[in-house]
Design a protein around this motif. Structure first.
Motif, PDB file in Angstrom:
ATOM      1  N   VAL A  37     -19.238  41.588  15.798  1.00  0.00           N
ATOM      2  CA  VAL A  37     -20.019  42.676  16.387  1.00  0.00           C
ATOM      3  C   VAL A  37     -19.927  43.925  15.518  1.00  0.00           C
ATOM      4  CG1 VAL A  37     -20.124  44.297  18.324  1.00  0.00           C
ATOM      5  CG2 VAL A  37     -19.940  41.843  18.762  1.00  0.00           C
ATOM      6  N   ILE A  38     -18.719  44.259  15.099  1.00  0.00           N
ATOM      7  CA  ILE A  38     -18.528  45.445  14.255  1.00  0.00           C
ATOM      8  C   ILE A  38     -19.294  45.309  12.952  1.00  0.00           C
ATOM      9  CG2 ILE A  38     -16.808  46.735  12.929  1.00  0.00           C
ATOM     10  CD1 ILE A  38     -14.804  46.029  15.203  1.00  0.00           C
ATOM     11  N   PHE A  39     -19.205  44.141  12.320  1.00  0.00           N
ATOM     12  CA  PHE A  39     -19.882  43.952  11.036  1.00  0.00           C
ATOM     13  C   PHE A  39     -21.402  43.834  11.198  1.00  0.00           C
ATOM     14  CE2 PHE A  39     -15.823  43.734   9.287  1.00  0.00           C
ATOM     15  CZ  PHE A  39     -15.915  43.694   7.900  1.00  0.00           C
ATOM     16  N   TYR A  40     -21.851  43.402  12.356  1.00  0.00           N
ATOM     17  CA  TYR A  40     -23.295  43.379  12.623  1.00  0.00           C
ATOM     18  C   TYR A  40     -23.846  44.802  12.600  1.00  0.00           C
ATOM     19  CZ  TYR A  40     -27.546  43.221  15.489  1.00  0.00           C
ATOM     20  OH  TYR A  40     -28.820  43.386  15.980  1.00  0.00           O
ATOM     21  N   TYR A  41     -23.121  45.735  13.202  1.00  0.00           N
ATOM     22  CA  TYR A  41     -23.594  47.116  13.208  1.00  0.00           C
ATOM     23  C   TYR A  41     -23.407  47.773  11.836  1.00  0.00           C
ATOM     24  CZ  TYR A  41     -24.734  46.915  18.096  1.00  0.00           C
ATOM     25  OH  TYR A  41     -25.331  46.579  19.283  1.00  0.00           O
ATOM     26  N   PHE A  42     -22.368  47.387  11.111  1.00  0.00           N
ATOM     27  CA  PHE A  42     -22.267  47.809   9.716  1.00  0.00           C
ATOM     28  C   PHE A  42     -23.489  47.334   8.932  1.00  0.00           C
ATOM     29  CE2 PHE A  42     -17.324  48.015   9.514  1.00  0.00           C
ATOM     30  CZ  PHE A  42     -17.372  49.318   9.969  1.00  0.00           C
ATOM     31  N   GLN A  43     -23.861  46.085   9.170  1.00  0.00           N
ATOM     32  CA  GLN A  43     -24.991  45.493   8.452  1.00  0.00           C
ATOM     33  C   GLN A  43     -26.285  46.248   8.734  1.00  0.00           C
ATOM     34  OE1 GLN A  43     -26.414  41.420   9.505  1.00  0.00           O
ATOM     35  NE2 GLN A  43     -25.748  40.948   7.435  1.00  0.00           N
ATOM     36  N   LYS A  44     -26.502  46.594  10.000  1.00  0.00           N
ATOM     37  CA  LYS A  44     -27.697  47.350  10.358  1.00  0.00           C
ATOM     38  C   LYS A  44     -27.668  48.737   9.726  1.00  0.00           C
ATOM     39  CE  LYS A  44     -29.546  46.991  14.408  1.00  0.00           C
ATOM     40  NZ  LYS A  44     -29.752  47.022  15.877  1.00  0.00           N
ATOM     41  N   LYS A  45     -26.506  49.346   9.670  1.00  0.00           N
ATOM     42  CA  LYS A  45     -26.381  50.654   9.038  1.00  0.00           C
ATOM     43  C   LYS A  45     -26.703  50.557   7.547  1.00  0.00           C
ATOM     44  CE  LYS A  45     -23.137  54.483   8.283  1.00  0.00           C
ATOM     45  NZ  LYS A  45     -24.044  55.506   8.835  1.00  0.00           N
ATOM     46  N   GLY A  46     -26.180  49.522   6.892  1.00  0.00           N
ATOM     47  CA  GLY A  46     -26.458  49.342   5.475  1.00  0.00           C
ATOM     48  C   GLY A  46     -27.919  49.073   5.191  1.00  0.00           C
TER      49      GLY A  46
ATOM     50  N   SER B 208     -24.559  51.469  -1.160  1.00  0.00           N
ATOM     51  CA  SER B 208     -25.498  50.395  -0.862  1.00  0.00           C
ATOM     52  C   SER B 208     -24.730  49.115  -0.554  1.00  0.00           C
ATOM     53  CB  SER B 208     -26.424  50.174  -2.062  1.00  0.00           C
ATOM     54  OG  SER B 208     -27.198  49.014  -1.909  1.00  0.00           O
ATOM     55  N   PHE B 209     -24.871  48.602   0.694  1.00  0.00           N
ATOM     56  CA  PHE B 209     -24.064  47.444   1.073  1.00  0.00           C
ATOM     57  C   PHE B 209     -24.746  46.606   2.147  1.00  0.00           C
ATOM     58  CE2 PHE B 209     -23.083  50.489   4.344  1.00  0.00           C
ATOM     59  CZ  PHE B 209     -22.819  49.737   5.474  1.00  0.00           C
ATOM     60  N   THR B 210     -24.330  45.361   2.228  1.00  0.00           N
ATOM     61  CA  THR B 210     -24.631  44.481   3.347  1.00  0.00           C
ATOM     62  C   THR B 210     -23.338  43.782   3.737  1.00  0.00           C
ATOM     63  OG1 THR B 210     -26.101  42.730   4.173  1.00  0.00           O
ATOM     64  CG2 THR B 210     -25.275  42.479   1.919  1.00  0.00           C
ATOM     65  N   THR B 211     -23.389  42.906   4.742  1.00  0.00           N
ATOM     66  CA  THR B 211     -22.166  42.273   5.241  1.00  0.00           C
ATOM     67  C   THR B 211     -22.401  40.784   5.505  1.00  0.00           C
ATOM     68  OG1 THR B 211     -22.592  42.556   7.622  1.00  0.00           O
ATOM     69  CG2 THR B 211     -21.632  44.433   6.447  1.00  0.00           C
ATOM     70  N   VAL B 212     -21.318  40.093   5.809  1.00  0.00           N
ATOM     71  CA  VAL B 212     -21.383  38.714   6.299  1.00  0.00           C
ATOM     72  C   VAL B 212     -20.608  38.663   7.616  1.00  0.00           C
ATOM     73  CG1 VAL B 212     -21.584  37.713   4.000  1.00  0.00           C
ATOM     74  CG2 VAL B 212     -19.310  38.045   4.994  1.00  0.00           C
ATOM     75  N   ASP B 213     -20.565  37.476   8.233  1.00  0.00           N
ATOM     76  CA  ASP B 213     -19.784  37.315   9.448  1.00  0.00           C
ATOM     77  C   ASP B 213     -18.491  36.563   9.142  1.00  0.00           C
ATOM     78  OD1 ASP B 213     -20.693  34.776   8.958  1.00  0.00           O
ATOM     79  OD2 ASP B 213     -21.842  34.573  10.822  1.00  0.00           O
ATOM     80  N   CYS B 214     -17.689  36.314  10.182  1.00  0.00           N
ATOM     81  CA  CYS B 214     -16.395  35.652   9.987  1.00  0.00           C
ATOM     82  C   CYS B 214     -16.543  34.213   9.514  1.00  0.00           C
ATOM     83  CB  CYS B 214     -15.603  35.684  11.291  1.00  0.00           C
ATOM     84  SG  CYS B 214     -15.148  37.347  11.829  1.00  0.00           S
ATOM     85  N   LEU B 215     -17.633  33.561   9.877  1.00  0.00           N
ATOM     86  CA  LEU B 215     -17.828  32.170   9.489  1.00  0.00           C
ATOM     87  C   LEU B 215     -18.007  32.004   7.986  1.00  0.00           C
ATOM     88  CD1 LEU B 215     -20.154  30.725  12.291  1.00  0.00           C
ATOM     89  CD2 LEU B 215     -17.786  30.105  11.802  1.00  0.00           C
TER      90      LEU B 215
END
Length: 209
Positions: free
Chosen positions: A70-79, A88-95
Motif C-alpha cells: 500500500v505504501i509503495f503503491y502511493y509512492f508509485q502514484k506520486k512518482g 524521478s522514480f517508480t516502484t515495485v511491490d513485495c512480490l
C-alpha cells in the motif's frame, strides 16, 4: 486529525493488547471490525479491520507485505503524477523480490526441474510497466524503489536502483556483521538478475530512444 486517529486506534483495545505474540486480534470482541460494513479502499486492497491499522501504527509491530505494498503503491502514484519532484522514480511491490528469489534459485541449481518461465515473463512485465496499477515503463524514469524483506532478521530495507549511476543503493535502519552478510547475499541476487531482465525487456534500447 492525528490526535483523532490515535484516539480511534486505541478505542476498544485489550488491556494487554501489546503483549500477545502471534495473536492477530488486539481489540475487545467485535471492536476491531468497522460498523455498517465500512471499508477503507487503498486502491490495491480494502481494509475493514482495525488490527491492520494497529500493526501499521503501534510501536513494536511488524509490517506485512500488504502494508508495504500500500505504501509503495502511493509512492508509485506520486512518482508518476507529481511532476514537481526532481527525483524521478517508480516502484515495485513485495512480490518482485520474491520472484527474483525463485528465478535466482532455479538459475543456480541447473539440475532443478522447476519451470520458472512464468516468473521470468512477469519480471519482464514489471520492467515494461505492464504489471502493476499505475505502473510505468522503467526506461521513462531514473530510479526504481524496491522493498526487500530480510526474513532471517524480520527486517525490511529499501533498495534504490539508479539507472544514472548504474548502482544499487541499500538503505537499512539496522547494521551488524551478521546482518550485513545476509543483506549482501540478498542484494547480490538483484545485482545478478536485474541487468539480465532489463535486457530481455528491451530497456536499454528504449532508454537510448
Amino acid at each position: 486529525m492525528v490526535d483523532e486517529y490515535r484516539t480511534w486506534l486505541r478505542n476498544g483495545l485489550l488491556v494487554r493488547h501489546d503483549s500477545k505474540k502471534n495473536y492477530e486480534d488486539h481489540y475487545k470482541k467485535k471492536m476491531a471490525v468497522f460498523d455498517n460494513g465500512v471499508k477503507f479502499n487503498f486502491g490495491i486492497t480494502t481494509v475493514n479491520d482495525k488490527n491492520w491499522f494497529y500493526m501499521l501504527s503501534m510501536d513494536g509491530q511488524l509490517w506485512n507485505d500488504e502494508h508495504i505494498d500500500v505504501i509503495f503503491y502511493y509512492f508509485q502514484k506520486k512518482g508518476k503524477y507529481d511532476k514537481r519532484n526532481n527525483f524521478s522514480f517508480t516502484t515495485v511491490d513485495c512480490l518482485f523480490k520474491q520472484r527474483i528469489d525463485v528465478v535466482h534459485h532455479a538459475y543456480r541449481n541447473v539440475k532443478t526441474q522447476t519451470n520458472v518461465a512464468n516468473e521470468e515473463q512477469v519480471l519482464i512485465e514489471y520492467v515494461k510497466g505492464h504489471r502493476l496499477i499505475a505502473n510505468v515503463p522503467w526506461h521513462t524514469f531514473d530510479n526504481v524503489l524496491i522493498p526487500v524483506n530480510i526474513q532471517e532478521e524480520n527486517h525490511w530495507l529499501l533498495v534504490l536502483l539508479s539507472f544514472k549511476d548504474r548502482r544499487l543503493y541499500v538503505y537499512s535502519s539496522y547494521q551488524s556483521a551478521g546482518h550485513n552478510t545476509v543483506v549482501r547475499n540478498e542484494i547480490k541476487k538483484l545485482a545478478t538478475l536485474l541487468p539480465h531482465f532489463l535486457h530481455l525487456a528491451g530497456f536499454y534500447v528504449n532508454q537510448k530512444a
